[in-house]
Design an enzyme around this catalytic site. Structure first.
Site, PDB file in Angstrom:
ATOM      1  N   GLU B  62       0.819  -1.221   0.000  1.00  0.00           N
ATOM      2  CA  GLU B  62       0.000   0.000   0.000  1.00  0.00           C
ATOM      3  C   GLU B  62       0.848   1.265   0.000  1.00  0.00           C
ATOM      4  O   GLU B  62       0.562   2.227  -0.706  1.00  0.00           O
ATOM      5  CB  GLU B  62      -0.952   0.013   1.199  1.00  0.00           C
ATOM      6  CG  GLU B  62      -2.162  -0.905   1.047  1.00  0.00           C
ATOM      7  CD  GLU B  62      -1.859  -2.355   1.367  1.00  0.00           C
ATOM      8  OE1 GLU B  62      -0.701  -2.669   1.736  1.00  0.00           O
ATOM      9  OE2 GLU B  62      -2.784  -3.184   1.247  1.00  0.00           O
ATOM     10  N   HIS B 131     -11.609  -5.657   8.877  1.00  0.00           N
ATOM     11  CA  HIS B 131     -12.137  -5.272   7.562  1.00  0.00           C
ATOM     12  C   HIS B 131     -13.396  -4.416   7.680  1.00  0.00           C
ATOM     13  O   HIS B 131     -14.152  -4.315   6.729  1.00  0.00           O
ATOM     14  CB  HIS B 131     -12.472  -6.509   6.726  1.00  0.00           C
ATOM     15  CG  HIS B 131     -11.288  -7.204   6.147  1.00  0.00           C
ATOM     16  ND1 HIS B 131     -10.429  -7.942   6.906  1.00  0.00           N
ATOM     17  CD2 HIS B 131     -10.820  -7.263   4.881  1.00  0.00           C
ATOM     18  CE1 HIS B 131      -9.474  -8.450   6.127  1.00  0.00           C
ATOM     19  NE2 HIS B 131      -9.686  -8.043   4.895  1.00  0.00           N
TER      20      HIS B 131
END
Lengths: 333, 328
Positions: B62, B131
């Site tokens: 990322e 999540h």
């Protein structure tokens, strides 16, 4: 025009003069900065490059003007060699509005859009992904040029180093990575922080052709950079140079430098890149003693002018405090 | 005007297609965006139209691919970077906060970073804590970026292009439970929406309910319930989390004299806290009741359905907060 085919360094008198002049500019500029720091004209963190000048000079002398540079918080040398006017760099050190970043960045955040100089980045390894992206942009639009990224050996412990090398190799991007290995990440020695102290070996694991070079020898650095940058421009993918160097001063002006032996520093000072190169050029008859004096006199004049410029420059008005946080509305299409 | 029905997911995809078609500097980069079709299937089919260069699969890195997006933006491109979920965006937070958001100011205005970073956010799909979080407020805290939260299919369709044309970094939060939502959109014409203003989703005179993202629908459901009790709520969809549209919020509160803020994120230090402060600062004497907040429970979002539902604002809890403000 670049001479793509020629990887060799041509040590004409003019070139040798320029290498020595640029190294001297960095050295004297920073000595002056240290002095100004004690007078509290320059504040904040000040990371001096003294001892490492051969790297900025050797590498940047191989780059063309439109090839982007990404540097770290120890970037005064890179900025000066790149061609940022010393006046603007000095004014930035003072925090004046005439500084290269309008005084908003200071020593660690020198930027110049017109020189394609993208910092000045005080986050260790933070510049590596940016360089990858600049190279990606060039590759996507088909511009054949290198993006050059400087960082210290401490960056090799950061995830971003590995992520960025992987991306650059995977996408075959035109990046020249230059690790300036001065053996200490702030106060932590290489062997105390890196499982494999050879940073170039680690780069090679990603399939990036890499080379370790004597970072105290400007000619060696330039030769390595010349080979690497030409390969990068030819579209052969990223290249990696590990320049073995040393900083003669502490990490920053706040650093009491307790973590290394004085004897070690003295040993390295015997390999002062400016002294080594000047002595060699004189003995080889490429430069003359008069050249050295001419360089010193010219640099002294340039520094005096830069200090006077910075002293006389205005502070940014407080009304501009929140200017340029986002773009002014008029630039929004 | 003719309309067609599409999902939020299709709206995102169509916006991507439009942007890639209109400007050759635009490219999409992120994990699984190409071969897989996007974690939420937003880019499914696009590689066949635009190729592997412009629909670019990135490794699980990322920080590097967001940073590369920032570098590409500096280099003249218009990257759209997709982060699989806001939870993973924490790995790229350094690049977003220390590079994208600071470069303009720190360089004295020399550099713009015209990047768009899209990420899925929010809970409601039983994906457990790692999540499911809603960290929009953290992004809303940062000067130098613009933060958008499309709550409707039309906004999902219309926000991307203006975001790309904005010279500054824009973060777009797409709530994971919205991708299957459907709505009617016009068949033709400019779909772009104003990325500076909040939207009034329902007119009312008794209380202002302020929400964003998936909570807008819950607020509207609560308003429907309350209407049958004779309470008329005005529902404001923030849409833009930074900069906040104070004008729309304050004007509504001055009219209804009551404010209830709904925010899926944790109450402590939340965007709801910020909005509450602004209302208190700017409209205190217009209030007939204390500003109320309906926020996520202060717990990592649990996996079991009943606990997840209990952790999140629901129409019932929103309605209860409105009734309390009305002293009913």
């Amino acid at each position: 025009m670049r001479n793509i085919a020629d990887d060799r360094v041509h040590l004409t008198r003019e070139h040798a003069f320029e290498l020595l002049r640029q190294m001297t500019r960095i050295r004297r500029f920073e000595e002056k900065c240290a002095e100004l720091y004690t007078q509290e004209k320059i504040r904040g963190f000040l990371h001096l490059y003294i001892g490492e000048e051969a790297n900025a000079v050797g590498v940047i002398s191989t780059l063309s003007e439109d090839e982007a540079i990404v540097a770290t918080y120890r970037e005064h040398g890179h900025a000066l060699v790149r061609g940022l006017p010393m006046n603007e760099v000095m004014a930035e050190m003072f925090g004046k509005a005439a500084g290269s970043s309008r005084g908003r960045g200071g020593s660690m955040h020198i930027f110049s859009a017109r020189h394609r100089f993208f910092g000045g980045n005080a986050i260790v390894a933070g510049g590596l992904p940016l360089a990858v992206g600049l190279a990606l942009a060039d590759k996507m639009v088909g511009i054949e040029r290198a993006t050059c990224c400087f960082f210290g050996e401490g960056a090799a412990a950061e995830g971003e180093f590995h992520e960025s090398l992987n991306l650059a190799a995977l996408w075959h991007l035109p990046v020249l990575f230059v690790c300036e290995n001065n053996l200490y990440a702030m106060g932590t020695a290489l062997a105390r922080s890196q499982s494999n102290p050879s940073i170039s070996e680690r780069a090679a694991v990603y399939g990036i052709e890499s080379e370790a070079v004597d970072g105290m020898n400007v000619v060696d650095v330039e030769a390595a950079a010349r080979r690497a940058v030409h390969a990068v421009r030819r579209g052969e993918g990223p290249r990696f140079i590990e320049a073995m160097t040393y900083r003669f001063r502490a990490h920053s002006m706040f650093d009491p430098d307790l973590y290394r032996e004085k004897a070690e520093i003295e040993e390295w000072k015997k390999r002062d890149p400016i002294m080594l190169f000047a002595d060699w050029a004189l003995s080889a008859g490429i430069l003359h003693q008069d050249d050295r004096q001419e360089i010193e006199a010219g640099v002294a004049q340039e520094i005096d002018a830069a200090v006077a410029f910075a002293e006389a420059a205005d502070w940014e008005p407080v009304e501009d405090l929140v200017k340029d946080v986002i773009s002014p509305p008029e630039t929004v299409p | 005007m003719t309309t067609r029905r599409m999902t939020y997911r299709e709206a995102v995809r169509e916006a991507l297609r439009e942007s890639l078609t209109r400007d050759k500097r635009v490219f999409l980069m992120g994990e699984d965006v190409n071969r897989y079709g996007g974690a939420y299937a937003c880019s499914l089919g696009l590689p066949a139209e635009f190729g592997d260069e412009r629909i670019r699969d990135a490794p699980l890195s990322e920080s590097a691919f967001v940073g590369a997006g920032i570098g590409a933006a500096l280099g003249g491109m218009r990257p759209i970077v997709e982060i699989m979920t806001i939870n993973f965006s924490l790995l790229a937070l350094d690049q977003i906060v220390n590079s994208a958001a600071t470069l303009r100011h720190m360089s004295g205005g020399q550099f713009s970073v015209p990047i768009v970073i899209r990420m899925a956010t929010g809970a409601g799909r039983q994906l457990a804590a790692q999540h499911s979080h809603s960290l929009e407020g953290w992004y809303g805290h940062i000067p130098g970026i613009r933060v958008l939260a499309p709550a409707t299919v039309a906004d999902a369709r219309g926000m991307l292009w203006p975001a790309l044309m904005n010279p500054d970094p824009v973060v777009i939060m797409e709530h994971a439970t919205l991708y299957n939502e459907e709505d009617e959109l016009p068949t033709e014409g400019d779909m772009s929406v104003d990325i500076g203003k909040a939207a009034k989703r329902r007119e009312g005179a008794d209380a202002t309910v302020i929400a964003h993202s998936a909570c807008v629908k819950k607020a509207l459901d609560a308003a429907d319930m309350l209407a049958s009790e004779g309470i008329n709520c005005e529902v404001i969809d923030l849409r833009i989390l930074r900069p906040l549209d104070d004008e729309t919020i304050i004007a509504s509160v001055r009219k209804t004299h009551r404010a209830i803020i709904v925010d899926e994120a944790w109450r402590s230090g939340s965007l709801a806290a910020e909005i509450s402060s602004r209302i208190t600062e700017q409209a205190f004497y217009d209030l007939d009741a204390p500003v109320a907040r309906v926020c996520g429970a202060e717990v990592p979002i649990p996996y079991p359905r009943h606990l997840e539902l209990a952790a999140l604002p629901q129409p019932q809890s929103i309605a209860a907060a409105v009734r309390k403000a009305m002293r009913r």
